[in-house]
Design an enzyme around this catalytic site. Structure first.
Site, PDB file in Angstrom:
ATOM      1  NE  ARG A 279      -2.645  -2.161   3.023  1.00 16.48           N
ATOM      2  CZ  ARG A 279      -2.864  -2.217   4.350  1.00 16.48           C
ATOM      3  NH1 ARG A 279      -3.381  -1.185   4.967  1.00 16.48           N
ATOM      4  NH2 ARG A 279      -2.548  -3.296   5.027  1.00 16.48           N
TER       5      ARG A 279
ATOM      6  CD  GLU B 271      -3.334  -3.351  14.603  1.00 14.18           C
ATOM      7  OE1 GLU B 271      -3.432  -2.912  13.446  1.00 14.18           O
ATOM      8  OE2 GLU B 271      -4.165  -3.122  15.504  1.00 14.18           O
TER       9      GLU B 271
HETATM   10  C1  PRP Z   1       0.205  -2.719   6.579  1.00 12.40           C
HETATM   11  C2  PRP Z   1       0.382  -1.247   6.278  1.00 12.40           C
HETATM   12  C3  PRP Z   1       1.716  -0.954   6.879  1.00 12.40           C
HETATM   13  C4  PRP Z   1       1.783  -1.893   8.082  1.00 12.40           C
HETATM   14  C5  PRP Z   1       1.568  -1.129   9.347  1.00 12.40           C
HETATM   15  O1  PRP Z   1       0.902  -3.466   5.635  1.00 12.40           O
HETATM   16  O2  PRP Z   1       0.329  -0.994   4.893  1.00 12.40           O
HETATM   17  O3  PRP Z   1       2.778  -1.256   5.993  1.00 12.40           O
HETATM   18  O4  PRP Z   1       0.743  -2.867   7.883  1.00 12.40           O
HETATM   19  O5  PRP Z   1       1.632  -1.962  10.480  1.00 12.40           O
HETATM   20  P1  PRP Z   1       2.665  -1.736  11.679  1.00 12.40           P
HETATM   21  O6  PRP Z   1       2.753  -0.262  11.923  1.00 12.40           O
HETATM   22  O7  PRP Z   1       2.055  -2.482  12.848  1.00 12.40           O
HETATM   23  O8  PRP Z   1       3.970  -2.307  11.278  1.00 12.40           O
HETATM   24  P2  PRP Z   1       0.692  -5.036   5.349  1.00 12.40           P
HETATM   25  O9  PRP Z   1       1.873  -5.775   5.905  1.00 12.40           O
HETATM   26  O10 PRP Z   1      -0.666  -5.478   5.796  1.00 12.40           O
HETATM   27  O11 PRP Z   1       0.860  -5.154   3.782  1.00 12.40           O
HETATM   28  P3  PRP Z   1       0.134  -4.548   2.474  1.00 12.40           P
HETATM   29  O12 PRP Z   1       0.568  -3.107   2.365  1.00 12.40           O
HETATM   30  O13 PRP Z   1       0.707  -5.391   1.399  1.00 12.40           O
HETATM   31  O14 PRP Z   1      -1.366  -4.676   2.628  1.00 12.40           O
HETATM   32  N1  ADE Z   2      -1.760  -2.407   9.144  1.00 14.11           N
HETATM   33  C1  ADE Z   2      -1.533  -2.682  10.440  1.00 14.11           C
HETATM   34  N2  ADE Z   2      -2.641  -2.522  11.181  1.00 14.11           N
HETATM   35  C2  ADE Z   2      -3.605  -2.118  10.299  1.00 14.11           C
HETATM   36  C3  ADE Z   2      -4.973  -1.761  10.442  1.00 14.11           C
HETATM   37  N3  ADE Z   2      -5.573  -1.794  11.643  1.00 14.11           N
HETATM   38  N4  ADE Z   2      -5.655  -1.390   9.327  1.00 14.11           N
HETATM   39  C4  ADE Z   2      -5.046  -1.358   8.118  1.00 14.11           C
HETATM   40  N5  ADE Z   2      -3.761  -1.681   7.934  1.00 14.11           N
HETATM   41  C5  ADE Z   2      -3.047  -2.045   9.012  1.00 14.11           C
END
Ligand code: PRP
Ligand code: ADE
Length: 171
Positions: A59, A96
């Site tokens: 993302r 998370e």
């Molecule tokens: C999500 C979001 C951040 C991360 C935040 O990515 O896009 O990169 O989680 O979480 P944190 O602050 O607890 O580390 P995700 O790993 O779900 O991957 P995506 O972008 O491919 O959906």
């Molecule tokens: N990445 C980590 N935590 C998330 C949340 N609550 N919603 C969307 N993206 C996330």
């Protein structure tokens, strides 16, 4: 900014029970809102001596690449493990709802370059901390870490200290 927040969809129990997922896909689908987000970030970082924007897969790519173009600088993809073909640096991290490894090409940023790190969302900060460490591993300076959305209750900013952090929308 409340009108932008209205375009972030709350999905309970995704990807696992107890997580309130903040889904940015409706915001991406709205051309005016998408442009407003990129415009607000570009206004903040224009004339700040930013050499490149680094975005975190996946993302972070959606917002990072248009921001790089708006700033007139190049884009650095920080990718999930196993996707980059060249010589790379790697960092494991916890987020998370899981754990993973991020990678970046060693020649993606030169020592001393000022790189703006961008992701869609700050939760615990584990992901962005790993990405910032990769930039520092190759000698780059993390000018700031920017997010579209910040989940304040998880105190992710603390995990990112001493890097400066900026977010557009908070929960
Ligand atoms: C999500 C979001 C951040 C991360 C935040 O990515 O896009 O990169 O989680 O979480 P944190 O602050 O607890 O580390 P995700 O790993 O779900 O991957 P995506 O972008 O491919 O959906
Ligand atoms: N990445 C980590 N935590 C998330 C949340 N609550 N919603 C969307 N993206 C996330």
């Amino acid at each position: 900014m409340e009108h932008l927040k209205a375009l972030i969809r709350d999905v309970p129990d995704f990807p696992s029970r107890g997580i309130m997922f903040r889904d940015v896909t409706p915001l991406l689908r709205d051309p005016g809102a998408f442009a407003e987000v990129i415009g607000a970030l570009a206004a903040r970082y224009r004339d700040q001596g930013i050499d490149a924007v680094a975005g975190i897969e996946s993302r972070g790519f959606l917002f990072g690449a248009p921001l790089a173009m708006a700033l007139g600088v190049g884009f650095i993809p920080i990718r999930k493990i196993g996707k980059l073909p060249g010589e790379k640096v790697s960092r494991e991290y916890a987020l998370e709802y899981g754990t993973n490894t991020l990678e970046m090409h060693v020649d993606a940023a030169r020592p001393g370059e000022r790189v703006l790190l961008l992701d869609d969302l700050l939760a615990t900060g584990g992901t962005a901390a790993a990405a910032a460490a990769l930039l520092q591993d190759v000698g780059a300076t993390v000018a700031e870490i920017a997010f579209v959305v910040e989940l304040l209750f998880l105190q992710g900013r603390q995990a990112l200290a001493p890097h400066p952090v900026h977010s557009l929308l908070t929960y």
